[in-house]
Design a protein around this motif. Structure first.
Motif, short mmCIF file in Angstrom:
data_model
loop_
_atom_site.label_atom_id
_atom_site.label_comp_id
_atom_site.label_asym_id
_atom_site.label_seq_id
_atom_site.Cartn_x
_atom_site.Cartn_y
_atom_site.Cartn_z
N LYS A 5 0.85 -1.19 0.00
CA LYS A 5 0.00 0.00 0.00
C LYS A 5 0.88 1.24 0.00
CE LYS A 5 -3.65 -0.24 2.61
NZ LYS A 5 -4.52 -0.24 3.83
N ILE A 6 0.53 2.19 -0.86
CA ILE A 6 1.23 3.47 -0.91
C ILE A 6 0.22 4.58 -0.69
CG2 ILE A 6 1.08 3.59 -3.45
CD1 ILE A 6 3.77 5.15 -3.38
N ILE A 7 0.58 5.54 0.15
CA ILE A 7 -0.23 6.75 0.30
C ILE A 7 0.52 7.89 -0.38
CG2 ILE A 7 -1.05 8.49 1.93
CD1 ILE A 7 -1.86 6.29 3.82
N MET A 8 -0.18 8.56 -1.31
CA MET A 8 0.40 9.69 -2.03
C MET A 8 -0.19 10.98 -1.46
SD MET A 8 0.25 8.18 -5.92
CE MET A 8 1.87 8.72 -6.47
N THR A 9 0.56 12.05 -1.57
CA THR A 9 0.07 13.35 -1.12
C THR A 9 0.71 14.46 -1.94
OG1 THR A 9 -0.27 14.77 0.82
CG2 THR A 9 1.82 13.58 0.72
N GLY A 10 0.04 15.58 -1.99
CA GLY A 10 0.52 16.73 -2.76
C GLY A 10 -0.67 17.60 -3.08
N GLY A 11 -0.50 18.91 -3.00
CA GLY A 11 -1.64 19.77 -3.30
C GLY A 11 -1.32 21.24 -3.23
N GLY A 12 -2.35 22.04 -3.45
CA GLY A 12 -2.21 23.49 -3.45
C GLY A 12 -2.21 24.06 -4.86
N SER A 13 -1.64 23.29 -5.80
CA SER A 13 -1.67 23.66 -7.22
C SER A 13 -1.63 22.38 -8.03
CB SER A 13 -0.48 24.55 -7.60
OG SER A 13 0.71 23.77 -7.61
N ALA A 14 -2.02 22.47 -9.29
CA ALA A 14 -2.03 21.28 -10.14
C ALA A 14 -0.63 20.69 -10.29
CB ALA A 14 -2.60 21.62 -11.52
N GLY A 15 0.39 21.56 -10.23
CA GLY A 15 1.77 21.10 -10.36
C GLY A 15 2.22 20.18 -9.24
N HIS A 16 1.50 20.25 -8.10
CA HIS A 16 1.81 19.38 -6.98
C HIS A 16 0.95 18.11 -6.97
CE1 HIS A 16 3.53 23.06 -4.75
NE2 HIS A 16 4.53 22.28 -5.11
N VAL A 17 0.14 17.94 -8.02
CA VAL A 17 -0.76 16.78 -8.07
C VAL A 17 -0.56 15.94 -9.32
CG1 VAL A 17 -3.15 16.00 -7.79
CG2 VAL A 17 -2.46 18.21 -6.85
N THR A 18 -0.51 16.61 -10.48
CA THR A 18 -0.50 15.86 -11.75
C THR A 18 0.69 14.91 -11.90
OG1 THR A 18 0.43 17.85 -12.82
CG2 THR A 18 -1.92 17.46 -13.07
N PRO A 19 1.90 15.21 -11.35
CA PRO A 19 2.96 14.21 -11.46
C PRO A 19 2.60 12.89 -10.77
CG PRO A 19 3.90 16.34 -10.95
CD PRO A 19 2.42 16.48 -10.80
N ASN A 20 1.79 12.97 -9.70
CA ASN A 20 1.33 11.75 -9.05
C ASN A 20 0.52 10.88 -10.01
OD1 ASN A 20 2.50 12.21 -6.53
ND2 ASN A 20 0.74 13.36 -5.78
N LEU A 21 -0.25 11.54 -10.88
CA LEU A 21 -1.08 10.80 -11.84
C LEU A 21 -0.22 9.97 -12.80
CD1 LEU A 21 -3.81 13.43 -12.85
CD2 LEU A 21 -3.82 11.81 -10.95
N ALA A 22 0.98 10.47 -13.06
CA ALA A 22 1.89 9.75 -13.98
C ALA A 22 2.39 8.46 -13.35
CB ALA A 22 3.07 10.64 -14.36
N LEU A 23 2.45 8.43 -12.01
CA LEU A 23 2.98 7.26 -11.30
C LEU A 23 1.90 6.21 -11.01
CD1 LEU A 23 5.19 9.12 -8.67
CD2 LEU A 23 5.99 7.99 -10.75
N ILE A 24 0.66 6.63 -10.87
CA ILE A 24 -0.41 5.73 -10.41
C ILE A 24 -0.59 4.49 -11.29
CG2 ILE A 24 -2.92 5.55 -10.07
CD1 ILE A 24 -2.79 8.39 -8.83
N PRO A 25 -0.65 4.61 -12.64
CA PRO A 25 -0.85 3.39 -13.45
C PRO A 25 0.24 2.35 -13.24
CG PRO A 25 -1.22 5.34 -14.79
CD PRO A 25 -0.63 5.81 -13.49
N LYS A 26 1.49 2.81 -13.14
CA LYS A 26 2.61 1.88 -12.94
C LYS A 26 2.54 1.22 -11.56
CE LYS A 26 6.41 0.34 -14.96
NZ LYS A 26 7.58 1.08 -15.38
N LEU A 27 2.18 2.01 -10.56
CA LEU A 27 2.05 1.47 -9.20
C LEU A 27 0.95 0.41 -9.13
CD1 LEU A 27 2.43 4.81 -7.21
CD2 LEU A 27 4.01 2.87 -7.09
N LEU A 28 -0.18 0.70 -9.78
CA LEU A 28 -1.27 -0.28 -9.81
C LEU A 28 -0.85 -1.56 -10.51
CD1 LEU A 28 -4.28 2.11 -10.60
CD2 LEU A 28 -3.74 1.05 -8.40
N ALA A 29 -0.10 -1.39 -11.62
CA ALA A 29 0.38 -2.56 -12.37
C ALA A 29 1.33 -3.41 -11.54
CB ALA A 29 1.06 -2.10 -13.66
N LEU A 30 2.05 -2.77 -10.62
CA LEU A 30 2.98 -3.50 -9.75
C LEU A 30 2.28 -4.11 -8.54
CD1 LEU A 30 6.02 -1.03 -9.81
CD2 LEU A 30 6.01 -3.36 -10.70
N GLY A 31 0.97 -3.87 -8.44
CA GLY A 31 0.20 -4.50 -7.36
C GLY A 31 0.02 -3.65 -6.12
#
Length: 359
Positions: A5-31
């Motif tokens: 299980k991984i907990i992600m965090t980041g906010g205040g502007s889109a720049g602190h959130v959208t990079p997390n979106l790039a990681l999520i598919p790979k993390l899900l694929a890794l289980g």
């Protein structure tokens, strides 16, 4: 076997959130099971909403470099956020936390450290922001985007990874971009203008001042920020304005031939990945900590960008630099093609995997 299980965090502007979106598919694929901690009304909640992952709300105070009456109450909000985040950590028992920066991350990182959960942070800019500076002592490693950044991360915790680029961004369709904008003259080059997730008044005003000189040569896609549309320009041929674009952004960016942008690290590395010749107009030191100025200077030095300082920006200078960019566009594309900087997704995932606490 229990899923990691991984907990992600980041906010205040889109720049602190959208990079997390790039990681999520790979993390899900890794289980991994992915969860997110953010604030109740932050932009992060809206962006994460469509990802079908569990979202936890905590309290957090904004970190300001200027006097504000809220500076007296916000430390208590941060403390409340730490207590709430500790509760989440104890209940969810994550193997690792990934922090992208912004004021919401400080209580999360402190709570993770208190609960002995490894924390990997990512800093997009050359110099770390205030939230990441406060969080670094509690982090296991801090991933950085620029080679120049390593020396700015204390405790020998910095590791050069690059910035994560969303797969969708690289797969946008130029044809869909034209269709979305309803451009009738498909032979005209497309100028894409973006002033950051909140928009930029000075860029918007300057573009609108010289729009009648731009439109004979270019189709224009203008992302101008929430509440910043100019109704007088609606329906103007070859001009399409949006407050903010999420789903269609990859198509619009792929349709672009030239770009005018702020110099936030996320967007400029997206431009580099897409090989888009660009003019960068960094936020001035008056209204920022100067990180965009350093980002832009690095890109200018490497031959990826033309830079205009905000203080010198006017319609004549912008038109002159736009003409120069179009004339020399192949030179900029060549420099970007030769860049050693690659998409940081795999590098960051490998750091997460390395330090993830195995149950």
């Amino acid at each position: 076997m229990e899923k990691h299980k991984i907990i992600m965090t980041g906010g205040g502007s889109a720049g602190h959130v959208t990079p997390n979106l790039a990681l999520i598919p790979k993390l899900l694929a890794l289980g991994y099971e992915v969860q997110y901690i953010g604030t109740k009304n932050g932009i992060e909640k809206d962006i994460i909403k469509g990802q079908n992952i569990k979202y936890h709300v905590i309290s957090s105070g904004k970190l300001r470099r200027y006097f504000d009456i809220k500076n007296f109450s916000d430390p208590f909000r941060v403390l409340a956020g730490v207590i709430q985040a500790i509760g989440i950590m104890k209940k969810e028992r994550p193997n690792i936390v990934f922090s992208k920066g912004g004021f919401v991350t400080v209580p999360v990182v402190i709570a993770a450290h208190f609960c002995k959960v490894p924390v990997i942070a990512h800093e997009s800019d050359i110099t770390p922001g205030l939230a990441n500076r406060l969080a670094t002592p509690y982090c296991t490693k801090v991933c950085v985007t620029f080679p120049e950044s390593i020396k700015n991360i204390k405790g020998n915790k910095g590791v050069l990874t690059g910035t994560p680029i969303r797969k969708e961004l690289l797969e946008g369709s130029k044809i869909k971009g034209f269709t979305l904008c309803k451009f009738s003259d498909v032979n005209k080059p497309v100028l894409f203008i973006i002033g950051g997730s909140l928009g930029s008044k000075i860029i918007n005003d300057t573009i609108r001042k010289c729009i009648n000189n731009i439109l004979p040569k270019y189709n224009v896609i203008h992302i101008c920020g929430k509440g910043n549309l100019d109704k007088s320009l609606e329906g103007k041929r070859g001009y399409r304005q949006f407050e903010y674009v999420s789903e269609g952004l990859p198509d619009l960016m792929n349709a672009a031939d030239l770009v005018i942008s702020r110099a936030g690290a996320n967007v400029i590395f997206e431009l580099l990945a897409l090989k888009k010749p660009n003019i960068l107009i960094p936020l001035s030191r008056k209204s920022s900590r100067g990180d965009q100025i350093l980002n832009a200077e690095s890109f200018r030095k490497h031959g990826y960008s033309i830079v205009i300082e905000e203080e010198t920006l006017n319609d004549k200078l912008l038109m002159d630099k736009l003409e120069e960019l179009y004339r020399d566009k192949l030179k900029y594309i060549k420099a970007m093609n030769e860049s050693p900087v690659k998409n940081g997704v795999n590098n960051i995932i490998s750091i997460i995997e390395k330090y993830s606490k195995r149950a």
